[in-house]
Design a protein around this motif. Sequence first.
Motif, PDB file in Angstrom:
ATOM      1  N   ILE A 165      -4.125 -13.221 -26.043  1.00 11.88           N
ATOM      2  CA  ILE A 165      -5.205 -12.295 -25.732  1.00 11.88           C
ATOM      3  C   ILE A 165      -6.215 -12.343 -26.874  1.00 11.88           C
ATOM      4  N   PRO A 166      -7.467 -12.699 -26.619  1.00  8.63           N
ATOM      5  CA  PRO A 166      -8.423 -12.872 -27.713  1.00  8.63           C
ATOM      6  C   PRO A 166      -8.698 -11.578 -28.484  1.00  8.63           C
ATOM      7  N   VAL A 167      -8.719 -11.696 -29.807  1.00  2.30           N
ATOM      8  CA  VAL A 167      -9.230 -10.616 -30.645  1.00  2.30           C
ATOM      9  C   VAL A 167     -10.749 -10.559 -30.489  1.00  2.30           C
ATOM     10  N   VAL A 168     -11.363 -11.733 -30.439  1.00  4.47           N
ATOM     11  CA  VAL A 168     -12.795 -11.841 -30.198  1.00  4.47           C
ATOM     12  C   VAL A 168     -13.035 -13.091 -29.362  1.00  4.47           C
ATOM     13  N   SER A 169     -14.010 -13.012 -28.466  1.00  2.00           N
ATOM     14  CA  SER A 169     -14.358 -14.124 -27.589  1.00  2.00           C
ATOM     15  C   SER A 169     -15.808 -14.528 -27.810  1.00  2.00           C
TER      16      SER A 169
END
Length: 489
Positions: A442-446
């Motif tokens: 699950i991305p922390v930031v995209s």
Amino acid sequence: MSYLNQNQTPLFSALKDYHQRNVIPFDVPGHKHGKGLMEFTEYVGSTIMELDVNSMKCLDNICNPIGVIKEAEELAAYAFGADHGYFLVNGTTSGVQAMIMSACQPGDKIILPRNAHKSAIAGIILSGAVPIYIQPEVNEELGIAMGVTLESVESTIGRHPDAKAVFLINPTYYGAVSNIKDIVKVAHRNAMAVLVDEAHGAHMGFHDEFPMSAMELGADMSAVSLHKTGGSLSQSSLLLLREGIIDPFTVKKNLNLMQTTSGSYLLMASLDVARKQLVIDGKEMLDRVLRLSRGARDRINEIDGLYSFGTELIGAPGVYHFDESKLGVHVRKLGLTGFEVYDLLRDEYNIQVEMSDYYNIMAIISLGDTEESLNALVDALADIAMKHRREEEIKVINNVLKNPDVIISPRDAYYSNKRVIKLEDAEGEISGESIMAYPPGIPVVSPGERITKEMIEHIQMLKEEETLVQGTEDPYINYVRVLGLGMKR
């Protein structure tokens, strides 16, 4: 029709027939039934190598199935309650991407929870869709994101009535299930497709005591990881479609963009057999999964300092139902992080759990588990609680990041000019890449999101705990790629 007999395995049977004929191969793969890779063949066995073959008339072709693959896919669709089923050999990632590409064109909005897997972000980049994030509910005590509420979905649809699709997770990594049935009704009233990432829910439709599957609940498409909880080989998955909003030809066209033309027959045959097993023996096997997981939970909850959460969470925000095969254990009160317990289990007890976060570990209990394997896990946790406990509990911190500011679409960010800066200097910049721990992916930031101080601190914490962090050009995450000069706003 004979092919709806769930005792049959048309693809696996055809593959066995090919093997028994002892064909002399002058096609690919080049190892020619293992003879060209003897060190590997001697270790894994000759049968595996002899079954690693290429598409041919008698074995059909994954890109345009008209024979035994088609029959096997139809059996799978029927077993899972769908109108169409598609075998995936690039994992559920390819299925998630194909779902989004089939529902959304460039510029279309898609509503999804921010704790979606990185494959959903990749699907958004590929399709050119614009993400509209829903904040998942958060259990502050456990420090984990749960599902989304019906009310939050309704509110988001009300603000974005032009969205083309709603994307959901069934279940989340830790087992939380949203009210998908009612969310589907709301989405369909607004002419929106419902796409479901069911990577960890392949088993759920085959036992009444598990949450219902996406197809049972009326979703338009779901991507199902049979390899995770259904028994097939790693990287083999299934894409399911209910006819209506999304055209089957569009799905097939997008899958052929995403998938290899050289589909592995080992992977596809394992899907064929795993489907049969779930239909014929799934109830009995899942009875055992429930008995083992419930017994382990009870024993773990008798260990001072540990809490294995489960169905008691039902009714809390974002938990409409719960998948008991997800054995999450909250370890904070031992004075240890989940990362530390993960490492202790692997290094000192030879036990590999699925994942960890700051407060928890999570083990998946599935079809192949036994009393012995669960006893080993529980005994190891009891030993850790006795030998490694610290007096001071791990402090509660904000372990779940809130929805980010999306400044430009992920696709535009992906293709924009970028520059490289130090991670600690990135606050306020617009990210040009994804950063995530894997698992869970699950991305922390995209791409396209503003990088915050909290994101930087979270990434630094993951690095300090030696978590597997990925997604950046810099493998050590000391530097990050952000959008070029003039793009900070």
